[in-house]
Design a protein around this motif. Structure first.
Motif, PDB file in Angstrom:
ATOM      1  N   TYR A   1       0.772  -1.189   0.086  1.00 18.64           N
ATOM      2  CA  TYR A   1       0.036  -0.088   0.197  1.00 18.64           C
ATOM      3  C   TYR A   1       0.886   1.336  -0.139  1.00 18.64           C
ATOM      4  CZ  TYR A   1      -3.712   3.369   1.149  1.00 18.64           C
ATOM      5  OH  TYR A   1      -4.480   4.284   1.199  1.00 18.64           O
TER       6      TYR A   1
ATOM      7  N   ASN B   1      -9.457   2.790   1.725  1.00 19.53           N
ATOM      8  CA  ASN B   1      -8.860   2.559   0.463  1.00 19.53           C
ATOM      9  C   ASN B   1      -7.830   1.512   0.339  1.00 19.53           C
ATOM     10  OD1 ASN B   1      -8.298   3.604  -2.374  1.00 19.53           O
ATOM     11  ND2 ASN B   1      -6.139   4.011  -1.648  1.00 19.53           N
TER      12      ASN B   1
ATOM     13  N   ARG C   1      -8.164  -1.481  -2.308  1.00 22.15           N
ATOM     14  CA  ARG C   1      -7.063  -1.778  -3.131  1.00 22.15           C
ATOM     15  C   ARG C   1      -6.551  -3.157  -2.877  1.00 22.15           C
ATOM     16  NH1 ARG C   1      -7.970   1.378  -7.497  1.00 22.15           N
ATOM     17  NH2 ARG C   1      -8.288   3.254  -7.209  1.00 22.15           N
TER      18      ARG C   1
ATOM     19  N   ALA D   1       0.679  -0.356  -9.719  1.00 22.20           N
ATOM     20  CA  ALA D   1      -0.514   0.189  -9.278  1.00 22.20           C
ATOM     21  C   ALA D   1      -0.183   1.817  -9.119  1.00 22.20           C
ATOM     22  CB  ALA D   1      -0.976  -0.301  -8.084  1.00 22.20           C
TER      23      ALA D   1
END
Length: 456
Positions: free
Chosen positions: A83, A117, A121, A161
């Motif tokens: 992340y 998020n 994700r 990403a």
């Protein structure tokens, strides 16, 4: 907020926390994204069904273990590194985030919500890892798979990403990808191609003299899984459009296009298979659904519903052709990762250059987007193939990449999973059964095909 929470230092209008539009008066948009993340996690059940049904019975439990193991490892590595690499501040490099590692400095404020998020994700990253597990079916060790899943989710995919989903350098160039036809599915297909080629085919898979059976043991599992994934895909695509209060038309359009494409792909793949072999096929029907969903994810928000129909039709054709070609070149792909995900991920990104209502050729915007889409696909291919290949070669060098011949013959479930997935009351083990038939002449090397009447 300090500059560490913005994508570009000094740009007060650019939120850095999560790259999700922030609701101003209500948390309903955050709730929608959060719930979408929950549902996406449940698509792992669908992928487990699809992959378990696509392999031989004697390995069905092991592939489900790989799916679930990949989910857990993805969540953990995304919390620690993925992340932060994807949505952390990149110090104006546009290449890779360097903050928010291990949950550090996560925020929930007017700029975005890291917690919501992350759920959305990370669950999306887990889908990419689940796709990759299909390419490793029946051949890779649990240790090698675990290491590959960590590297792919935490670094390879996380980098992609940031370049795209977090509006890094690839998006800045002009590459467009709504929910991941390229960055998620094409990339996973590329990784799957490298995996299945380097692992080499299952023993005797393309031996013309073998009597072993390599048929999928349960088309019904594949169908059940595909319907579950179809339902989850509505939340996967829908969750990208975070601000429903201000984007009601877009949220509805995304759902309509997703439904139309999936239905079209499944129907036409079914029809094409009938004309190919003069028989119905539950597998083709199911694969066609997923193929179309992959393709339409490239631009679900910027196309007309009739365009989604075209995407579904072409995805069915693309899948049907590739599914027939891949075995002819001796690529052993039991879950059909290459034709479904690599092929249709490419197709979706390519078609978006023509059908995108805001930048496509057919809407008078020229060929700039086409060039950017092809460049993006090339960059994704090189990035993924290089690092997956390096990872696999290291694992192969340590001798932990592929299961041994004995394990492959008897089945991973019996060798390493305390037995097969289901034990029947009247079950007769394969070896004694073979010894009582003319198949004894095959020798021990070909015993243990995993074939059971009724489970083909």
């Amino acid at each position: 907020m300090g500059h560490l929470f913005r994508h570009q230092e000094g740009d007060a209008a650019a939120p850095a926390v999560a790259n999700i539009p922030a609701p101003q008066a209500s948390t309903i948009d955050y709730d929608w994204v959060l719930i979408s993340g929950f549902i996406i996690v449940l698509t792992q059940v669908g992928f487990a069904f699809i992959e378990a049904g696509s392999v031989r019975y004697k390995n069905s439990q092991s592939i489900v273990i790989k799916v679930i193991l990949g989910l857990f490892l993805t969540i953990l590595i995304w919390w620690l590194f993925g992340y932060g690499f994807s949505f952390g501040y990149d110090f104006q490099t546009n290449f890779m985030g360097g903050t928010k590692l291990g949950g550090s400095n996560w925020e929930a404020n007017q700029y975005g919500n890291d917690y919501t998020n992350f759920v959305f994700r990370a669950s999306g990253a887990a889908i990419a890892v689940s796709v990759l597990s299909g390419a490793a079916a029946e051949r890779m060790t649990f240790l090698a798979w675990s290491i590959l899943a960590i590297v792919y989710a935490g670094f390879i995919y996380a980098g992609l990403a940031h370049w795209t989903l977090a509006k890094g350098w690839l998006t800045t160039l002009g590459y467009k990808d709504f929910s991941g036809a390229g960055v998620v599915f094409f990339a996973a297909g590329v990784a799957g191609l490298v995996v299945t080629v380097l692992l080499k085919p299952r023993r005797f898979r393309f031996d013309p003299n073998t009597t072993l059976q390599f048929q999928r043991h349960s088309p019904i599992y594949i169908a059940f899984g595909s319907i579950l994934v179809f339902a989850g895909w509505l939340f996967y695509n829908g969750g990208i459009v975070a601000q429903g209060a201000n984007s009601k038309y877009t949220q509805g359009l995304v759902a309509v296009n997703t439904l139309i494409a999936g239905a079209t792909g499944g129907f036409f793949a079914f029809v094409i298979r009938f004309f190919q072999y003069e028989t119905t096929s539950l597998v083709a029907l199911s694969r066609g659904i997923i193929s179309a969903l992959v393709a339409v994810s490239a631009a679900t928000d910027d196309m007309k519903p009739w365009t989604a129909f075209i995407y579904g039709l072409l995805a069915a054709v693309f899948y049907s052709v590739l599914a027939k070609v891949i075995p002819k070149v001796h690529i052993d792909d039991p879950v059909e990762v290459v034709p479904v995900f690599l092929g249709n991920g490419f197709l979706g990104i390519f078609l978006s250059a023509f059908f995108d209502t805001k930048a496509g050729v057919f809407y008078g915007f020229g060929a700039k987007l086409l060039g950017m889409q092809l460049l993006g696909l090339l960059i994704i291919f090189v990035w993924v193939a290089f690092f997956v290949l390096i990872t696999l070669l290291v694992l192969k060098g340590f001798g932990v990449l592929r299961i041994d011949a004995d394990t492959e013959s008897v089945g991973i479930d019996k060798a390493h999973c305390l037995g097969e997935a289901i034990v029947f009351a009247n079950q007769i083990d394969e070896v004694p059964l073979v010894q009582k038939t003319e198949m004894v002449q095959l020798g021990n090397s070909q015993i243990g095909s995993g074939f059971r009447p009724g489970f083909r």
